[in-house]
Write a protein that holds these residues in place. Sequence first.
Motif, PDB file in Angstrom:
ATOM      1  N   PHE B  85     -37.936  -6.646   1.827  1.00 46.92           N
ATOM      2  CA  PHE B  85     -37.376  -5.643   2.515  1.00 46.92           C
ATOM      3  C   PHE B  85     -36.775  -5.702   3.917  1.00 46.92           C
ATOM      4  N   MET B  86     -37.620  -7.009   4.222  1.00 47.11           N
ATOM      5  CA  MET B  86     -37.301  -7.359   5.655  1.00 47.11           C
ATOM      6  C   MET B  86     -36.011  -8.080   5.443  1.00 47.11           C
ATOM      7  N   ALA B  87     -35.968  -8.888   4.581  1.00 46.26           N
ATOM      8  CA  ALA B  87     -34.659  -9.622   4.311  1.00 46.26           C
ATOM      9  C   ALA B  87     -33.352  -8.679   4.072  1.00 46.26           C
ATOM     10  N   LEU B 121     -31.188   1.134  12.088  1.00 48.07           N
ATOM     11  CA  LEU B 121     -31.466   2.072  11.348  1.00 48.07           C
ATOM     12  C   LEU B 121     -31.000   1.985   9.799  1.00 48.07           C
ATOM     13  N   ALA B 122     -29.560   1.386   9.801  1.00 49.41           N
ATOM     14  CA  ALA B 122     -28.978   1.162   8.781  1.00 49.41           C
ATOM     15  C   ALA B 122     -29.676   0.120   8.133  1.00 49.41           C
ATOM     16  N   GLY B 123     -30.081  -0.742   8.478  1.00 52.30           N
ATOM     17  CA  GLY B 123     -30.982  -1.869   7.930  1.00 52.30           C
ATOM     18  C   GLY B 123     -32.200  -1.353   7.282  1.00 52.30           C
ATOM     19  N   GLY B 124     -32.746  -0.547   8.030  1.00 51.25           N
ATOM     20  CA  GLY B 124     -34.088   0.132   7.487  1.00 51.25           C
ATOM     21  C   GLY B 124     -33.687   1.083   6.330  1.00 51.25           C
ATOM     22  N   ALA B 127     -33.246  -1.021   3.241  1.00 50.79           N
ATOM     23  CA  ALA B 127     -34.530  -1.546   2.656  1.00 50.79           C
ATOM     24  C   ALA B 127     -35.200  -0.351   2.089  1.00 50.79           C
ATOM     25  N   ALA B 128     -35.033   0.728   2.496  1.00 48.03           N
ATOM     26  CA  ALA B 128     -35.876   2.036   1.933  1.00 48.03           C
ATOM     27  C   ALA B 128     -35.094   2.259   0.561  1.00 48.03           C
ATOM     28  N   ILE B 235     -41.145   4.376   2.708  1.00 43.49           N
ATOM     29  CA  ILE B 235     -41.402   4.377   4.097  1.00 43.49           C
ATOM     30  C   ILE B 235     -41.772   2.832   4.736  1.00 43.49           C
ATOM     31  N   GLY B 236     -42.671   2.300   3.898  1.00 40.03           N
ATOM     32  CA  GLY B 236     -43.190   0.785   4.223  1.00 40.03           C
ATOM     33  C   GLY B 236     -41.714   0.025   4.407  1.00 40.03           C
ATOM     34  N   ALA B 237     -41.132   0.193   3.250  1.00 37.72           N
ATOM     35  CA  ALA B 237     -39.957  -0.980   3.200  1.00 37.72           C
ATOM     36  C   ALA B 237     -38.832  -0.428   4.265  1.00 37.72           C
ATOM     37  N   PHE B 238     -38.711   0.948   4.721  1.00 37.37           N
ATOM     38  CA  PHE B 238     -37.719   1.112   5.688  1.00 37.37           C
ATOM     39  C   PHE B 238     -38.350   0.460   7.034  1.00 37.37           C
ATOM     40  N   PHE B 239     -39.428   0.486   7.487  1.00 37.14           N
ATOM     41  CA  PHE B 239     -39.935  -0.183   8.577  1.00 37.14           C
ATOM     42  C   PHE B 239     -39.763  -1.650   8.545  1.00 37.14           C
ATOM     43  N   ALA B 240     -40.163  -2.241   7.557  1.00 39.29           N
ATOM     44  CA  ALA B 240     -39.756  -3.810   7.180  1.00 39.29           C
ATOM     45  C   ALA B 240     -38.303  -4.027   7.271  1.00 39.29           C
TER      46      ALA B 240
END
Lengths: 255, 359
Positions: B85-87, B121-124, B127-128, B235-240
């Motif tokens: 998700f970070m990637a 935000l877009a990256g988050g 990932a979300a 949600i976890g993926a978003f913040f990652a």
Amino acid sequence: MALLKVEDLSLSFGGLRAVSGFNLEIKPGELVGLIGPNGAGKTTVFNILTGFYQPQEGRVFFDGTEITGLGCHRINRLGIGRTFQNIRLFNELTVLENVKIAYQYAGGYSWRHTIFRTGSYRRYEQEIAEWALSRLEILDLAGKAEEIAKNLPYGEQRRLEIARALAGRPKLLLLDEPAAGMNPQETMELLELIQWLRQEFSLTILLIEHDMSLVMKLCERILVLDYGMTIAEGSPEEIRNNPRVIEAYLGEEVS
Amino acid sequence: METETTTGLEKPEAVEKWRTHLLPAGLAILVLLNLLIFMEHFGFDIVSRYYKGILILAFINIILAVSLNLINGITGLFSIGHAGFMAVGAYVSALLTLNMGRWELVSSQVQAVLQFPLVLLAGGLAAALAGLVIGIPTLRLRGEYLAIATLGFGEIIRVVALNLNITRGARGIPSIPNYTNFWWAQLFAVLTVVIIWNIVHSNHGRAMVAIREDEIAAEAMGINTTYYKVLSFTIGAFFAGVAGGLLAHHLTFISPKGFDVLKSIEILLMVVLGGLGSITGSVIAAIVLTALPEVLRFLQAYRMVIYAGTLVVLMIFRPQGFFGRAEVNLAFFKSLFRSRVEEEMKSRSEERGGNGGSA
Ligand SMILES: Nc1ncnc2c1ncn2[C@@H]1O[C@H](COP(=O)(O)OP(=O)(O)OP(=O)(O)O)[C@@H](O)[C@H]1O
Ligand SMILES: [Mg+2]
């Protein structure tokens, strides 16, 4: 009109017919007992009514709508609460948290309130805490609100299960062997408690129980299951003298 | 006897005591750091570039650890694909920044300030979205199967990044503008902690905790367990993803190598070390595990050996992590802003205690 109506319910596990052609109708305010020898299919009936198992045949109606095939949480929200035979508390949480969880959906504050901790968040949290505490008071557990659930003695864990089921404001309460593991004193208190709850919240109750004296004193109507089939239905008096019931409980005393 | 030993493990005296002082002390340090770094604007370079770099990495790791804790510790889903998700967040935000034209209305400095949070935000969100897509089919799996599925997902993301043209394969993406500074990293770390803390301490958080404790009972209590599992995962993926974006604009270079399984395990280690379910624990473990490799530079080559060893020792002697599920003690702050609710609860319980005593 019946609150719960069950038509020709059947469910097999592999070759084993756990429930077979089960019918049941419960009117609002009734207290019905479901008894039978071990493995008769009583818990399986509960699991079908609450949506944990899908029946292979038959339909279930609750409060005028069909609930066959609905998910567990939806059936709970429609007003069927339950307890578990092999206690399923949220073990690592406090007694109060256990009950709060069961009421949480009714608290109904939105994501905006959650993330920004608005005034509504505080109000709802207070309402949830008060409601949960009041359920604990009813079951005489308020003094233990901050204890970890798994550290409670057995009898209190059973009471907590009931408190938790009540927190969701059920119309129909399914109790699966609530007296199991209780001493005679606790069982007597449970008997009074169930009668009082029923009056106080105009609850309809379906009860599985092995303790015959409890069932006979409490229920006005009893169903007897054996090998997944209803072998008798009637008042405690009729059940006590029914030869098929005596046969099913061969050796056990039906008093 | 048995219950005594378990409660003894949950609340060791030492932790219980310094928990009370933890939050005021932590905030004091944070305020001091802010002052020291703010002095830059008056020509005093007190905190060197090197130390600021470590602080930024610590903030990024806090975001990663706390968000993974929401999934693993709070909801009890065993995910080891956080680096994936970070990637997604890192690549999406970096590519957006590099391909965004000049805005005509504002100066380039103002544009950077305005576009950076949007890009993160877009990256988050990307990932979300990945979390949602991967979550819906895999969250039906239990325990170790879910772990393997998330592990596979992380690898897929890495392999995709290796093979796409737009991500430039193994060469990676160089010359990403260095937008991430102390302030941005701090802002997003604080936001992450506050938002996840608020979620955990709400009815939504209670639903997630109920799933961790007993999924069947949670369903029977009216909780839509599928919804909350997918939500927690998303949600976890978003913040990652946000953390990935911050990292990309800090390192100014990203390549698939930086988001491999080892990275996922490193984040998992922070969560386990701090205590599954404790946000406080995750924050502290993230800080410690950011600082430690710097202090122990000479052991660099053995880093993963030390991590693995720590994990093994921890699992034997304190499987619930340093904090267990405990959080900072908020008593200090509650005394500042005592709310009506708590006062009422307190007076009620005192009343009851009094009754019990007299009866
Ligand atoms: N998930 C399942 N898979 C396979 N068999 C099952 C399952 N659940 C129940 N059974 C079987 O179905 C039969 C009925 O079980 P059930 O638990 O409903 O009995 P019960 O009447 O509640 O018994 P007890 O009084 O012991 O609680 C038993 O033979 C049981 O082994
Ligand atoms: Mg049973």
